[in-house]
Scaffold this motif. Structure first.
Motif, short mmCIF file in Angstrom:
data_model
loop_
_atom_site.label_atom_id
_atom_site.label_comp_id
_atom_site.label_asym_id
_atom_site.label_seq_id
_atom_site.Cartn_x
_atom_site.Cartn_y
_atom_site.Cartn_z
N UNK A 178 0.82 -1.20 0.00
CA UNK A 178 0.00 0.00 0.00
C UNK A 178 0.86 1.26 0.00
N UNK A 179 2.04 1.17 0.58
CA UNK A 179 2.93 2.34 0.65
C UNK A 179 3.56 2.67 -0.69
N UNK A 180 3.96 1.66 -1.44
CA UNK A 180 4.73 1.92 -2.66
C UNK A 180 3.87 1.98 -3.92
N UNK A 181 2.66 1.46 -3.85
CA UNK A 181 1.81 1.40 -5.05
C UNK A 181 0.66 2.40 -4.98
N UNK A 182 0.41 3.07 -6.09
CA UNK A 182 -0.79 3.90 -6.23
C UNK A 182 -1.91 3.03 -6.79
N UNK A 183 -3.12 3.48 -6.58
CA UNK A 183 -4.30 2.82 -7.15
C UNK A 183 -4.37 1.34 -6.78
N UNK A 184 -4.13 1.04 -5.50
CA UNK A 184 -4.36 -0.29 -4.96
C UNK A 184 -5.30 -0.14 -3.77
N UNK A 185 -6.03 -1.22 -3.50
CA UNK A 185 -7.01 -1.15 -2.43
C UNK A 185 -7.17 -2.53 -1.79
N UNK A 186 -7.14 -2.56 -0.46
CA UNK A 186 -7.40 -3.80 0.28
C UNK A 186 -8.90 -3.98 0.43
N UNK A 187 -9.40 -5.15 -0.03
CA UNK A 187 -10.86 -5.35 -0.01
C UNK A 187 -11.29 -6.60 0.74
N UNK A 188 -10.38 -7.51 1.08
CA UNK A 188 -10.80 -8.76 1.73
C UNK A 188 -9.67 -9.29 2.61
N UNK A 189 -10.06 -9.95 3.71
CA UNK A 189 -9.09 -10.47 4.67
C UNK A 189 -9.55 -11.83 5.18
N UNK A 190 -8.56 -12.71 5.47
CA UNK A 190 -8.86 -14.02 6.05
C UNK A 190 -7.80 -14.35 7.09
N UNK A 191 -8.24 -14.91 8.20
CA UNK A 191 -7.33 -15.31 9.26
C UNK A 191 -8.09 -16.25 10.19
N UNK A 192 -7.38 -16.87 11.12
CA UNK A 192 -8.07 -17.63 12.17
C UNK A 192 -8.57 -16.74 13.28
N UNK A 193 -8.01 -15.55 13.39
CA UNK A 193 -8.37 -14.68 14.50
C UNK A 193 -9.07 -13.42 14.00
N UNK A 194 -10.28 -13.22 14.46
CA UNK A 194 -11.03 -12.02 14.13
C UNK A 194 -10.26 -10.77 14.53
N UNK A 195 -9.63 -10.83 15.71
CA UNK A 195 -8.94 -9.64 16.21
C UNK A 195 -7.75 -9.26 15.34
N UNK A 196 -7.11 -10.23 14.71
CA UNK A 196 -6.01 -9.90 13.80
C UNK A 196 -6.51 -9.03 12.65
N UNK A 197 -7.61 -9.44 12.06
CA UNK A 197 -8.16 -8.68 10.93
C UNK A 197 -8.61 -7.29 11.36
N UNK A 198 -9.31 -7.21 12.47
CA UNK A 198 -9.83 -5.92 12.91
C UNK A 198 -8.70 -4.98 13.31
N UNK A 199 -7.67 -5.53 13.98
CA UNK A 199 -6.54 -4.69 14.37
C UNK A 199 -5.80 -4.17 13.14
N UNK A 200 -5.56 -5.06 12.18
CA UNK A 200 -4.85 -4.64 10.97
C UNK A 200 -5.66 -3.62 10.19
N UNK A 201 -6.95 -3.85 10.08
CA UNK A 201 -7.80 -2.90 9.35
C UNK A 201 -7.74 -1.52 9.98
N UNK A 202 -7.77 -1.47 11.30
CA UNK A 202 -7.72 -0.18 12.00
C UNK A 202 -6.39 0.52 11.80
N UNK A 203 -5.30 -0.23 11.99
CA UNK A 203 -3.96 0.36 11.86
C UNK A 203 -3.71 0.84 10.44
N UNK A 204 -4.04 0.00 9.47
CA UNK A 204 -3.77 0.35 8.08
C UNK A 204 -4.68 1.47 7.59
#
Length: 458
Positions: free
Chosen positions: A87-113
């Motif tokens: 996300x830092x080096x590329x323009x016109x990119x977008x994160x749209x989907x996440x998968x993990x075993x831990x809900x909190x991992x996804x939510x924490x990453x989404x918030x930070x990013x």
């Protein structure tokens, strides 16, 4: 010094969260799924079928400014780091989907990013997927062009194969495999990606670090003469270990503590030291012909399957020997880098951002160059997105799979006390570590560690 892209912070789907209760038997699902069959050339792709994902991915090059939509599988530290780099080096990119075993991992990453990258983060709640099969939801999403695979390594070949079968472009973290069975899946997935025109870039950042690229070019151009031998070291202190929590299943515990179980990590030589092994393969121009070595364990927790150290002599074509060592023992002196001995001079290629330098045989410096590992982390993601937009796919999985199997070959030699050759691991070995009965709530066999002379070469 420990590589920040090592097991200490690798993103992983192997967490201790609470995935969907309906998680099926993973090995049966993986091995019987049509997606994997397609990737192995026995179903859709082998017959020329086109999936919706393939059509969506292929259209990425129609418009050089088109937004590339990213999905990620494995949202721990390394996965989040890979996302941040892209996300830092590329323009016109977008994160749209996440998968993990831990809900909190996804939510924490989404918030930070989201705080760092604003509108580049567009992950709705219904595009956060949790569970052992959560990765399938990302691969089935027609809006996802590119998937980042950053789980614990034991899953990697299967996830790569299914991502290729779904027509996705792929960023796959290292190592590519932890056993010969996974290597064979990777080589077939590589060929399918080439056939269908989708990219696979792998997390071997040194191949995009300027001082590595220039040093190895100079070696290949003969600046230090003919290569005679080499040494490479990845020696560091201890590594993380997670105590078992009360009430968790064997599977949940091993997934959460994945570095210490060989089916998940491949031991330190495969999971961590593969960076240096990959660099030596690059220098030598091929995988080695044989591996012979030893090692042992002194400080690991009782239920860890890992060894503390491994030392291997790899013999490359031309009877050129690389002396390799990796070690994780608290209180010991660290050493991380590569030395290549030539008939005219010596090349020192240090790990991390240590730079490269050449000397003559008398020790006088003849060339040097600095390099930034942070820049290399980002460059691999820029190259991937640029390849998608240009319609000129990069497919480098086979090379990384060969380096991963080189590490596996060394581990097999040390574990068994036998001389192991490349023909055996590529063509004859039946070693397949992935469980046939993986169940989120299930039992796992009692942990054990290899004993040379007792552990058999298979």
């Amino acid at each position: 010094m420990t590589n920040p892209k090592s097991s200490n912070d690798r993103g992983t789907i192997a967490g201790s969260g609470k995935p969907n209760a309906s998680v099926p038997n993973r090995r049966e699902a993986i091995r019987s799924g049509t997606a994997l069959s397609a990737a192995l050339g026995t179903a859709a792709l082998g017959s020329g079928a086109i999936t919706p994902g393939m059509l969506h991915a292929a259209s990425s090059s129609d418009d050089p400014n088109r937004v590339i939509r990213i999905g990620i599988v494995g949202v721990g530290g390394r996965g989040t780091g890979a996302l941040n780099d892209s996300l830092s080096i590329n323009d016109n990119v977008r994160l749209v989907a996440m998968a993990d075993l831990q809900q909190e991992n996804c939510e924490r990453a989404r918030t930070i990013l989201s705080k760092r990258h604003g509108e580049k983060i567009d992950v709705k709640d219904d595009r956060i997927h949790i569970g052992l099969d959560a990765y399938k939801k990302v691969l089935e999403d027609p809006e996802v062009d590119l998937v980042i695979l950053a789980t614990s390594p034991g899953f990697r070949p299967y996830h790569i194969a299914e991502a290729v079968a779904a027509g996705k472009h792929v960023f796959a973290e290292k190592p590519s495999c932890v056993d010969p069975a996974g290597y064979r899946i990777c080589t077939k997935a590589h060929d399918e990606a080439v056939k269908q025109g989708t990219s696979i870039v792998t997390g071997t950042q040194y191949r995009r670090q300027v001082n590595y690229v220039e040093a190895i070019k100079r070696i290949h151009d003969g600046e230090i003469g003919d290569i005679v031998s080499a040494t490479t070291r990845y020696c560091s202190g201890g590594i993380w270990y997670k105590n078992r929590k009360e009430g968790v299943s064997d599977t949940q515990y091993q997934l959460n503590n994945w570095m210490h179980f060989i089916w998940l990590s491949g031991d330190q030589i495969t999971e961590q030291a593969v960076h240096n092994i990959d660099a030596i393969n690059w220098v030598m121009g091929s995988a080695p012909e044989t591996a012979y070595g030893s090692g042992g364990r002194f400080t690991r927790p009782a239920d860890s399957e890992m060894w503390d150290n491994v030392a291997i002599d790899y013999t490359y074509p031309g009877n050129r020997v690389c002396s390799f060592m990796c070690r994780q023992i608290p209180g010991t002196k660290g050493d991380n880098g590569n030395i290549i001995y030539g008939t005219k001079g010596i090349a020192y290629i240090d790990a991390m951002s240590g730079g490269s330098r050449f000397t003559d045989r008398n020790g006088k410096e003849t060339w040097s160059m600095k390099g930034s590992i942070a820049d290399a982390y980002r460059q691999e993601h820029k190259d991937l997105v640029d390849s998608i937009r240009s319609g000129k796919p990069i497919v480098e999985l086979r090379t990384t799979a060969e380096s991963s199997l080189t590490a596996v070959m060394g581990r097999m030699a040390a574990y068994t006390g036998q001389l192991v050759d490349w023909d055996f691991v590529t063509e004859k070995s039946s070693l397949d570590l992935f469980p046939k009965d993986l169940d989120w709530n299930g039992d796992r066999p009692e942990p054990s560690f290899a004993i040379p002379g007792v552990t058999k070469l298979t």
